[in-house]
Design a protein around this motif. Structure first.
Motif, PDB file in Angstrom:
ATOM      1  N   ALA A  73      63.276 -67.271 -50.160  1.00  0.00           N
ATOM      2  CA  ALA A  73      63.100 -66.224 -51.165  1.00  0.00           C
ATOM      3  C   ALA A  73      61.659 -65.735 -51.236  1.00  0.00           C
ATOM      4  CB  ALA A  73      63.553 -66.724 -52.539  1.00  0.00           C
ATOM      5  N   SER A  74      60.702 -66.672 -51.168  1.00  0.00           N
ATOM      6  CA  SER A  74      59.289 -66.283 -51.270  1.00  0.00           C
ATOM      7  C   SER A  74      58.839 -65.461 -50.071  1.00  0.00           C
ATOM      8  CB  SER A  74      58.406 -67.529 -51.396  1.00  0.00           C
ATOM      9  OG  SER A  74      58.530 -68.345 -50.242  1.00  0.00           O
TER      10      SER A  74
ATOM     11  N   GLN B 264      58.382 -59.812 -53.540  1.00  0.00           N
ATOM     12  CA  GLN B 264      57.251 -59.334 -52.725  1.00  0.00           C
ATOM     13  C   GLN B 264      56.359 -58.398 -53.543  1.00  0.00           C
ATOM     14  OE1 GLN B 264      57.211 -60.914 -49.716  1.00  0.00           O
ATOM     15  NE2 GLN B 264      59.115 -61.801 -50.509  1.00  0.00           N
ATOM     16  N   GLY B 265      56.050 -58.790 -54.757  1.00  0.00           N
ATOM     17  CA  GLY B 265      55.105 -58.043 -55.575  1.00  0.00           C
ATOM     18  C   GLY B 265      55.721 -57.167 -56.644  1.00  0.00           C
ATOM     19  N   VAL B 266      57.040 -56.955 -56.620  1.00  0.00           N
ATOM     20  CA  VAL B 266      57.669 -56.062 -57.593  1.00  0.00           C
ATOM     21  C   VAL B 266      57.663 -56.685 -58.991  1.00  0.00           C
ATOM     22  CG1 VAL B 266      59.772 -54.839 -58.242  1.00  0.00           C
ATOM     23  CG2 VAL B 266      59.114 -54.982 -55.835  1.00  0.00           C
ATOM     24  N   LEU B 267      58.181 -57.914 -59.115  1.00  0.00           N
ATOM     25  CA  LEU B 267      58.218 -58.576 -60.419  1.00  0.00           C
ATOM     26  C   LEU B 267      56.812 -58.784 -60.971  1.00  0.00           C
ATOM     27  CD1 LEU B 267      61.003 -61.268 -59.815  1.00  0.00           C
ATOM     28  CD2 LEU B 267      61.191 -59.182 -61.172  1.00  0.00           C
TER      29      LEU B 267
ATOM     30  N   ILE C  25      58.622 -50.474 -54.175  1.00  0.00           N
ATOM     31  CA  ILE C  25      59.893 -51.154 -53.888  1.00  0.00           C
ATOM     32  C   ILE C  25      60.226 -51.047 -52.398  1.00  0.00           C
ATOM     33  CG2 ILE C  25      62.373 -51.150 -54.353  1.00  0.00           C
ATOM     34  CD1 ILE C  25      61.704 -50.148 -57.178  1.00  0.00           C
ATOM     35  N   THR C  26      59.991 -49.891 -51.809  1.00  0.00           N
ATOM     36  CA  THR C  26      60.271 -49.703 -50.376  1.00  0.00           C
ATOM     37  C   THR C  26      59.478 -50.685 -49.526  1.00  0.00           C
ATOM     38  OG1 THR C  26      60.674 -47.341 -50.754  1.00  0.00           O
ATOM     39  CG2 THR C  26      60.279 -48.043 -48.486  1.00  0.00           C
ATOM     40  N   ARG C  27      58.187 -50.855 -49.864  1.00  0.00           N
ATOM     41  CA  ARG C  27      57.358 -51.799 -49.103  1.00  0.00           C
ATOM     42  C   ARG C  27      57.865 -53.235 -49.234  1.00  0.00           C
ATOM     43  NH1 ARG C  27      53.038 -49.107 -51.363  1.00  0.00           N
ATOM     44  NH2 ARG C  27      52.577 -50.900 -52.712  1.00  0.00           N
ATOM     45  N   ALA C  28      58.474 -53.540 -50.365  1.00  0.00           N
ATOM     46  CA  ALA C  28      58.986 -54.892 -50.578  1.00  0.00           C
ATOM     47  C   ALA C  28      60.145 -55.227 -49.640  1.00  0.00           C
ATOM     48  CB  ALA C  28      59.427 -55.054 -52.036  1.00  0.00           C
TER      49      ALA C  28
ATOM     50  N   ASP D 180      48.033 -50.434 -53.903  1.00  0.00           N
ATOM     51  CA  ASP D 180      48.336 -51.626 -54.678  1.00  0.00           C
ATOM     52  C   ASP D 180      48.338 -51.232 -56.152  1.00  0.00           C
ATOM     53  OD1 ASP D 180      48.417 -54.013 -56.029  1.00  0.00           O
ATOM     54  OD2 ASP D 180      47.100 -55.072 -54.649  1.00  0.00           O
ATOM     55  N   GLU D 181      49.530 -51.079 -56.733  1.00  0.00           N
ATOM     56  CA  GLU D 181      49.628 -50.634 -58.122  1.00  0.00           C
ATOM     57  C   GLU D 181      48.903 -51.581 -59.065  1.00  0.00           C
ATOM     58  OE1 GLU D 181      53.270 -48.648 -59.775  1.00  0.00           O
ATOM     59  OE2 GLU D 181      54.158 -49.555 -58.006  1.00  0.00           O
TER      60      GLU D 181
END
Length: 525
Positions: A320-321, A328-331, A381-384, A401-402
């Motif tokens: 998962a990680s 991958q950074g979304v959460l 999200i697409t990058r994730a 990087d948001e």
């Protein structure tokens, strides 16, 4: 006469291999001969398939699964689940976890979950915890342990073949994952809003909700945020129609989303929203939802639309990680937007953290979390998904990087705010990435005593005074305006035809009134 068969004790890895071979079509008899066990044992392994996979999923791939032979459960199973989730997150982030830190976190979770019993996070408990989950002795020394890269790579290949075989587009491929949100997590030391106040007047926030984010691989369809709290109807929800909330709300007592709740979300929320979206795009109403495989999720057989065209697929253990899109950074970015929004609201309402903390409700947190999820850009999200779909990411030459931009903007705002001039980006980053039990993430204790209550009683207007305040011909006080605004918000929450934007405007007005009231009270001191 045949001799007595020698007793064979299988390892967890052996059982996983048997499960895989059963799925490939091998017979019970054949496997019993290969492994030197009875057919009834093979049948028992199939019967306990989900439990075995769940156990392997929570164990470290570098040690435990290959050698362990039993799956002894903890006396406090819910605490055990939360602890291994926390440990795996620390491991993924490369954060060192010593035995002392682990024991301290276990005591914190025990209290936070409101559990009963005589729990002692002793060295014996720690040893058994590590044995249950196959945690190596060196796991807490700071090395960033990796997930199962081989399994991740193999799954990516198989998943891409599945997508091509089913002729699915990124628009039809979804991912979902959950995380805990300590919604009253306000900074103390890092952003020293009140440097004269001693740290003994602060305590860690233990008020927690679960949020689950779900979106497709294009990032263009984000489902309503799913929020799970402990209370079926929190006091802050008084007069609120749950169907009018900007999120999908469920209640349960457990720390992570239970099977029944997840199944209900899948059938009543996910499937209808996906079907509606695909229909609007002129696409076949066929989709797949990619999930991690924690114990909370039902088996794949139980999760599908009535026509079987919308299904789920689970990631293998310990990947998962590495490839779970939402991990991958979304959460993390959602949490950053939430905390940034919290600070912005704090500054708008004034600089009294105690009053801000007291006024903050779980309903406020839900609206703020919904806003944070809505702020996530589609390209984030697409990058994730790029590890699962290497050619699907945004072709933009600059990767934005948001979270970093958010930290820089918030630092700039704070540096121009009274008493916060010393704050820099590093301070913001520390608070964004802190956990609720960290010293960087605390809230003021409710130390309002009898003296404060006496003052409040003195300030409470009589019926005659209150009637005068509500008379339009008289001067309207900030307190009266705030009361009217609260009542109007309650009214809007009860209506099923009100737009979210209308509610947000009124919430913004409430913030402005609170700030004016705070300034007035400060000037009268």
């Amino acid at each position: 006469m045949l001799g007595k068969r020698k007793r064979v004790v299988l390892t967890i890895k052996d059982k996983l291999d048997i499960i895989k071979k059963l799925e490939e079509g091998n017979s019970f008899k054949k496997l019993s001969v290969v492994y030197g066990i009875g057919e009834s044992t093979v049948r028992d392994i199939k019967k306990n398939k989900e439990r075995i996979i769940n156990y392997a999923n929570s164990s470290d791939p570098t040690s435990g699964v290959s050698k362990r032979k039993s799956m002894k459960s903890s006396t406090y199973e819910e605490l055990d689940r939360v602890m291994i989730e926390w440990f795996n997150q620390q491991k993924t982030d490369g954060i060192p976890v010593s035995g002392t830190i682990c024991a301290k976190q276990a005591r914190f979770f025990f209290d936070a979950l409101g559990m009963e019993g005589d729990f002692n996070a002793s060295s014996g408990w720690l040893t058994r915890f590590k044995q249950r989950h196959g945690i190596p002795k060196a796991a807490g020394k700071g090395a960033k342990l990796k997930g199962d890269e081989t399994a991740a790579s193999e799954f990516c290949g198989n998943f891409q073949e599945f997508v091509e075989r089913e002729n699915l587009l990124p628009e039809q491929i979804y991912g979902a994952d959950q995380t805990g949100l300590f919604w009253k997590c306000l900074p103390s030391r890092t952003l020293a809003f009140d440097p004269d106040r001693s740290t003994s007047e602060y305590r860690s926030s233990r008020e927690r909700i679960i949020i689950m984010c779900c979106a497709n691989a294009t990032g263009l369809h984000k489902l309503n945020l799913c929020v799970v709290g402990k209370a079926k109807r929190p006091r802050a929800f008084k007069g609120t129609d749950l169907s009018n909330l900007p999120v999908t709300y469920f209640s349960q007592k457990s720390a992570w989303i239970e099977q029944s709740v997840f199944k209900q979300w899948f059938e009543k929320c996910f499937v209808p929203q996906v079907q509606k979206h695909l229909k609007s795009k002129g696409l076949r109403e066929k989709a797949v939802l990619l999930l991690d495989f924690p114990s909370a999720h039902p088996s794949e057989d139980l999760l599908s639309s009535d026509d079987g065209r919308i299904i789920v697929k689970y990631l293998p253990p310990n990947v998962a990680s590495l490839i779970q899109p939402m991990s991958q950074g979304v959460l993390t970015t959602v949490k950053r937007y939430y905390r940034a929004g919290l600070i912005q609201r704090y500054m708008n309402e004034g600089n009294d953290p105690k009053m801000f903390w007291k006024n903050l409700t779980v309903l406020d947190a839900i609206y703020e979390a919904s806003r944070a999820w809505n702020m996530i850009r589609s390209n984030t999200i697409t990058r994730a998904w790029k590890k699962l779909f290497p050619g699907n990411e945004d072709n933009s030459s600059m990767s934005i990087d948001e979270g970093a931009i958010l930290a820089a903007n918030l630092a700039t705002v704070l540096q121009n705010t009274e008493d916060c001039e010393h704050v820099n980006i590093e301070n913001i980053e520390q608070w964004f990435d802190s956990r609720s039990s960290d010293s960087n993430c605390q809230v003021l204790a409710d130390i309002v005593g009898a003296e404060d209550r006496a003052v409040a009683a003195e300030q409470k207007p009589s019926r005659k005074t209150r009637k005068a305040e509500l008379n339009p011909e008289k001067h309207i006080s900030h307190k009266a305006a705030l009361e009217w605004t609260e009542n109007l918000l309650d009214y809007l929450e009860q209506q099923d035809d009100m737009l979210l934007s209308d509610k947000l405007v009124l919430r913004r007005l409430r913030t402005i009134i609170r700030r004016k009231q705070r300034i007035q009270n400060k000037n009268h001191l």
